[in-house]
Every structure is written in C-alpha cells, then in structure tokens.
Design a protein around this motif. Structure first.
Motif, PDB file in Angstrom:
ATOM      1  N   VAL A  97      -7.350  -9.958   2.003  1.00 27.10           N
ATOM      2  CA  VAL A  97      -6.855  -8.649   2.434  1.00 27.10           C
ATOM      3  C   VAL A  97      -6.321  -7.835   1.262  1.00 27.10           C
ATOM      4  N   LEU A  98      -5.662  -8.490   0.317  1.00 29.57           N
ATOM      5  CA  LEU A  98      -4.930  -7.775  -0.729  1.00 29.57           C
ATOM      6  C   LEU A  98      -5.727  -7.534  -2.003  1.00 29.57           C
ATOM      7  N   CYS A  99      -6.780  -8.324  -2.254  1.00 28.86           N
ATOM      8  CA  CYS A  99      -7.437  -8.304  -3.558  1.00 28.86           C
ATOM      9  C   CYS A  99      -8.869  -7.812  -3.498  1.00 28.86           C
ATOM     10  N   GLU A 100      -9.221  -7.004  -4.492  1.00 26.39           N
ATOM     11  CA  GLU A 100     -10.613  -6.658  -4.758  1.00 26.39           C
ATOM     12  C   GLU A 100     -11.175  -7.676  -5.753  1.00 26.39           C
ATOM     13  N   PRO A 101     -12.493  -7.834  -5.802  1.00 26.98           N
ATOM     14  CA  PRO A 101     -13.071  -8.720  -6.828  1.00 26.98           C
ATOM     15  C   PRO A 101     -12.597  -8.332  -8.225  1.00 26.98           C
ATOM     16  N   GLY A 102     -12.128  -9.320  -8.972  1.00 26.06           N
ATOM     17  CA  GLY A 102     -11.644  -9.073 -10.326  1.00 26.06           C
ATOM     18  C   GLY A 102     -10.167  -8.791 -10.426  1.00 26.06           C
ATOM     19  N   PRO A 125       0.698  -2.254   7.700  1.00 23.49           N
ATOM     20  CA  PRO A 125      -0.725  -2.136   7.334  1.00 23.49           C
ATOM     21  C   PRO A 125      -1.346  -3.468   6.924  1.00 23.49           C
ATOM     22  N   VAL A 126      -0.568  -4.306   6.239  1.00 29.63           N
ATOM     23  CA  VAL A 126      -1.076  -5.620   5.839  1.00 29.63           C
ATOM     24  C   VAL A 126      -1.251  -6.506   7.066  1.00 29.63           C
ATOM     25  N   ALA A 127      -0.282  -6.472   7.980  1.00 31.35           N
ATOM     26  CA  ALA A 127      -0.382  -7.280   9.192  1.00 31.35           C
ATOM     27  C   ALA A 127      -1.606  -6.892  10.012  1.00 31.35           C
ATOM     28  N   LYS A 128      -1.879  -5.590  10.120  1.00 31.46           N
ATOM     29  CA  LYS A 128      -3.049  -5.142  10.875  1.00 31.46           C
ATOM     30  C   LYS A 128      -4.343  -5.597  10.205  1.00 31.46           C
ATOM     31  N   ALA A 129      -4.395  -5.505   8.892  1.00 36.63           N
ATOM     32  CA  ALA A 129      -5.593  -5.940   8.171  1.00 36.63           C
ATOM     33  C   ALA A 129      -5.779  -7.449   8.290  1.00 36.63           C
ATOM     34  N   LEU A 130      -4.685  -8.186   8.209  1.00 39.37           N
ATOM     35  CA  LEU A 130      -4.746  -9.634   8.338  1.00 39.37           C
ATOM     36  C   LEU A 130      -5.253 -10.034   9.724  1.00 39.37           C
ATOM     37  N   SER A 131      -4.775  -9.349  10.736  1.00 42.92           N
ATOM     38  CA  SER A 131      -5.232  -9.617  12.094  1.00 42.92           C
ATOM     39  C   SER A 131      -6.713  -9.295  12.251  1.00 42.92           C
ATOM     40  N   ALA A 132      -7.173  -8.228  11.599  1.00 41.37           N
ATOM     41  CA  ALA A 132      -8.593  -7.863  11.675  1.00 41.37           C
ATOM     42  C   ALA A 132      -9.469  -8.936  11.049  1.00 41.37           C
ATOM     43  N   VAL A 133      -9.061  -9.434   9.889  1.00 38.54           N
ATOM     44  CA  VAL A 133      -9.824 -10.511   9.242  1.00 38.54           C
ATOM     45  C   VAL A 133      -9.851 -11.742  10.135  1.00 38.54           C
TER      46      VAL A 133
END
Length: 397
Positions: free
Chosen positions: A108-113, A252-260
């Motif tokens: 959720v938090l990281c892009e490649p690299g 926002p992080v919690a919502k993204a985590l739930s989506a994943v």
C-alpha cells in the motif's frame, strides 16, 4: 516459470527450523526447543468460549473485509485505554495475523524502487516483505549504538526514494524497548522528512522489570497522522494459531489496506474474530498480568543462567517480548564458524535448539526463547553448561 521475486525469496528460516524441531520431537527426540515465537500458555478460556459460542450461533459466514464492527470498536478502545492511541474503529483493519498486515502495508505504501529504513538486527521477514512489494530495504546496523537505531543513522541514509521508517518495539530478536524520548526523536525526524512510520508493536503488552512501552501513535496527533500501528492477538493472548492481527492507520491508509485485502484474502476467520472479541473483555486483564509476571520470572532465570556461562554473552538485557539475544562468537574454534555452527552443535550435542542469527542480520548471535516452562529453561541451561565443559572453544578477540 517463476518470477524473479519468487526465485530469490527464501523460506522463513524461523518457521522452517521450528517445524523441523517439532518434527524431531514428534519422532521422540530429546530436545528442549528454545526457537519458537509463541508462548506456551493456553489461549484464555473466554476467547475459546467466544469461538464456541460463535459456532453455535452460526457466525460462520464472511464478515466485512476489515473485520467485525464490534471487534474493530473493541480494538480501538483498547488501543486508547492501554496504549493512549486515539484511533477510530474506521481506522482499524483486522488481518490474518500481524504478518499479513505488515506485508500488505508495504504494498500500500511503496512504489517500486522506494526505500524502507529498518534496523539490524531485525525480524527475519521484514526485508523479504519489503522486496515482495517491489521496494528496497535499507538496513541500518545498530551493533555500535546499543542495538537501537538513532536519528543520526537515519539522517545519513535518507534519499529521495526513502518512503517508510520501520520500527519494531519491543524488538525481535533483542528484546529492547525504546524509551519515549528515543521514539520522539525518531518520529520527529520521520515527520520532518515526510516518511510514514510503520511500527510493529506486537510485543507491546509484554514488558518486564519496570520497562515502559510507548506506542508511537500516542506521542502526538501529528505523529499519529504519519504512523501505522501493527499488533495482534498472537503474543499477548497466546493465540498464534487463530491468526488475528490488525493495523491501525490514518484513514486513507486503512481504506487502501482494506481494498488490498478485499482482493487477496478477504477478512480473517469469523470464528477467530469472535474469539478475539471475547479475549478483549476486561476480565482477562488479571490473567494477562499474571502471565506477564511469570514471563518476567522466566526471563530472569534465563538471563542469570546465561550470565554464568561464559564465553556465552548476553548481548543486551531483554526488556520486552520473550527472547534473549546471545553472542556466541566466544565459542568459535575455526575461522569459518558462525552462529549456525554453534546452533547445530547445541542441537546435536546438548539437545537444545536455538535460532541462529544469520537471517536476523546477526551472524554471531543466537536467539533463545523464554516462552517455555521454567523447568525447560533450567534443563536447557544445565545441558548448555555440560556442553561447554566438554567442548574446547577459542575466543575470536
């Protein structure tokens, strides 16, 4: 056929060794197992009762992806009353153990690299989780700073790609507990540089001898807005097999985590969630306090025993969790020896299983668990003492 990430991903060394030792024990081997990361206490009775009641009531269907509303409310309340963290239930996502919460968070938090800062020694799975998310672990050695990461070390390794500061408090494998002042200094630097703090606090309820645990998200509203708290029920409540953890995060992080999670595993077991909800009832606190005292007694027994067995050297005083971190370099006989060599000898010659530190980024240390009975600790120390008396070693100093 396999992806590059799959090809370079090793199996969990801690899980593999623990499984191997349990297999040997099942076959009748005389081994005292100090490798495990789980308490020998039973799951609290009211948690087990809660699971039975859930089954009898037919609560065997899917729940919301983030978990039962009443469980998330109870977790938020406990974080507030016990750890001083002001979370709303909407900020809580329950997961299949804290391990899943961590793995999904890096996605959720990281892009490649992107880069994730973490200290060494570290829990074995941290770097692999980070790499699986396409990010890069930046490991900071702490052998010269008392096995704690410092703001100066972080400052020296910041780059335009730095995205996350990963903390583990109390620490696995060292058992160290960061002070409030230390955490404030680390958090201030993270906030100043726009980093997200992922704080693995799975051992936060298990501290000894006056050590004080401080949750990072309790330090201020500003710090909480940059922090994800990860914890669970496996350690505090001896519920490893129930697989219930959680992340408490900015919305926002919690919502993204739930989506994943919704596209991967969905919610944890409904039965396990009901067991966790029952475990959070206030009348478990007395039993948890009793268990914590017993764990402290075991810690003292192992610590004092190790201190009387040179050339073994307890690297640091365990303040939390249930691991002792032991320097075994004084036992080396050959230039090629390392902690794995000593661990193998202890297993074969003393019948004591310990976890070698290579995958913790600590090749000259072993981790010993005191989440076993006092009798097992006493017997393990006796066996190690006999091994030391019958084996000739040399110091590398």
């Amino acid at each position: 056929m396999l992806s590059h990430r799959a090809q370079i991903l090793p199996a969990s060394s801690t899980a593999a060794l623990d499984a191997h030792i349990k297999s040997l024990l099942a076959d009748g081997a005389d081994i005292i197992n100090l490798t495990g990361g789980e308490l020998d206490f039973p799951t609290p009775q009211q948690a087990t009762d809660g699971a039975h009641q859930a089954i009898d009531a037919g609560h065997t269907r899917y729940t919301a992806v983030a978990g039962l509303t009443e469980l998330r409310e109870a977790i938020a309340q406990r974080l507030n009353t016990h750890w001083g963290c002001a979370y709303d239930p909407a900020q809580i996502v329950t997961t299949n153990g804290a391990k899943q919460a961590l793995a999904q968070l890096f996605t959720v938090l990281c892009e490649p690299g992107d880069e994730v800062l973490l200290q060494a020694p570290h829990w074995v799975s941290f770097p692999h989780m980070i790499r699986l998310a396409g990010a890069t672990p930046v490991v900071i050695p702490t052998g010269d700073t008392g096995f704690k990461i410092t703001p100066e070390q972080i400052q020296a390794r910041l780059s335009p790609r730095t995205k996350v500061l990963l903390l583990n408090n109390p620490s696995n494998p060292t058992g160290l507990v960061y002070t409030e002042r230390e955490l404030r200094d680390l958090a201030a630097l993270a906030v100043e540089n726009g980093l997200t703090i992922v704080s693995d606090e799975i051992y936060g309820d298990l501290v000894h001898d006056g050590a004080i645990f401080t949750a990072v998200a309790s330090l201020s509203e500003e710090i909480a807005a940059h922090t994800v708290t990860v914890a669970g029920f496996s350690k505090t409540y001896a519920m490893t097999g129930w697989r219930i953890g959680y992340a408490a995060a900015p919305l926002p992080v919690a919502k993204a985590l739930s989506a994943v999670q919704g596209h991967t595993s969905s919610a944890p077991s409904s039965i396990s969630q009901h067991a966790a909800l029952a475990a959070l009832a206030e009348d478990t606190d007395t039993e948890l306090a009793r268990r914590s005292r017993e764990l402290g007694t075991r810690r003292t027994a192992l610590r004092d025993g190790l201190n009387s067995l040179p050339p073994l050297r307890l690297a640091v005083e365990p303040q939390g969790g249930f691991f002792a971190f032991v320097d075994v370099s004084g036992l080396y006989r050959r230039p090629e020896d390392d902690a794995a060599t000593i661990a193998q000898e202890l297993l074969e010659q003393a019948g004591v299983a310990v976890m070698p530190g290579q995958d913790f980024a600590a090749p000259h240390h072993v981790r010993m668990s005191y989440a076993v009975s006092s009798s097992d600790i006493s017997q393990a120390l006796d066996r190690i003492s006999t091994y030391l008396k019958t084996t000739t070693h040399r110091s590398t100093s």
